[in-house]
Write a protein that holds these residues in place. Structure first.
Motif, PDB file in Angstrom:
ATOM      1  N   GLY A  45       0.819  -1.210   0.000  1.00 19.81           N
ATOM      2  CA  GLY A  45       0.000   0.000   0.000  1.00 19.81           C
ATOM      3  C   GLY A  45       0.850   1.256   0.000  1.00 19.81           C
ATOM      4  N   MET A  46       1.907   1.246   0.800  1.00 19.53           N
ATOM      5  CA  MET A  46       2.810   2.398   0.847  1.00 19.53           C
ATOM      6  C   MET A  46       3.515   2.595  -0.484  1.00 19.53           C
ATOM      7  N   GLY A  48       2.315   1.824  -3.413  1.00 21.24           N
ATOM      8  CA  GLY A  48       1.314   2.398  -4.308  1.00 21.24           C
ATOM      9  C   GLY A  48       1.123   3.887  -4.064  1.00 21.24           C
ATOM     10  N   ASP A  49       1.059   4.271  -2.790  1.00 21.22           N
ATOM     11  CA  ASP A  49       0.940   5.694  -2.447  1.00 21.22           C
ATOM     12  C   ASP A  49       2.156   6.472  -2.942  1.00 21.22           C
ATOM     13  N   LEU A  50       3.321   5.882  -2.804  1.00 23.97           N
ATOM     14  CA  LEU A  50       4.548   6.531  -3.257  1.00 23.97           C
ATOM     15  C   LEU A  50       4.535   6.731  -4.769  1.00 23.97           C
ATOM     16  N   ASP A  52       1.974   7.256  -6.604  1.00 23.03           N
ATOM     17  CA  ASP A  52       1.110   8.411  -6.849  1.00 23.03           C
ATOM     18  C   ASP A  52       1.858   9.714  -6.598  1.00 23.03           C
ATOM     19  N   ARG A  53       2.630   9.743  -5.528  1.00 22.48           N
ATOM     20  CA  ARG A  53       3.410  10.950  -5.190  1.00 22.48           C
ATOM     21  C   ARG A  53       4.464  11.218  -6.254  1.00 22.48           C
ATOM     22  N   ASP A  56       2.900  12.805  -9.266  1.00 26.27           N
ATOM     23  CA  ASP A  56       2.624  14.218  -9.021  1.00 26.27           C
ATOM     24  C   ASP A  56       3.895  15.063  -9.141  1.00 26.27           C
ATOM     25  N   THR A  75      11.603   5.567  -3.152  1.00 22.51           N
ATOM     26  CA  THR A  75      11.180   4.636  -4.198  1.00 22.51           C
ATOM     27  C   THR A  75      12.084   3.417  -4.227  1.00 22.51           C
TER      28      THR A  75
END
Length: 103
Positions: A45-46, A48-50, A52-53, A56, A75
């Motif tokens: 999950g982390m 995946g969030d990374l 996304d970041r 951005d 990463t």
């Protein structure tokens, strides 16, 4: 729990103090296996969030080289975790395919 000699050790989603891999001898149904499953889920999950970041930041023309170095380091850590999870899960799938526990 009695450990069967043919049950492969499970690669855990962490390393030891010296960076060496940690393993768990288990049939895959105990409390420690469930805890490892939870840690793997959090790590994925982390990651995946990374991602996304990172997306951005790559779209941001004002991002600094320091910010990019920081996110690249995180990463790299996340990719290391994901690779360890893939290795562990792949080994467990092979064990099941070969008639091991969980078949």
């Amino acid at each position: 729990m009695t450990h069967h000699a043919l049950t492969p050790a499970r690669l855990l989603p962490r390393t030891g103090p010296e960076g060496k891999p940690c393993y768990l001898l288990t049939d895959g149904s105990g409390r420690l296996s469930r805890a490892a499953d939870t840690v793997e889920s959090v790590q994925l999950g982390m990651a995946g969030d990374l991602l996304d970041r990172v997306a951005d930041m790559l779209d941001d023309p004002d991002v600094t080289s320091g910010q990019l170095r920081y996110v690249l380091a995180r990463t790299s850590e996340a990719l290391t975790d994901v690779m360890r999870i893939a290795e562990s899960r792949g080994a467990r799938l092979l064990a099941r395919a070969d008639g091991g526990p969980g078949c």
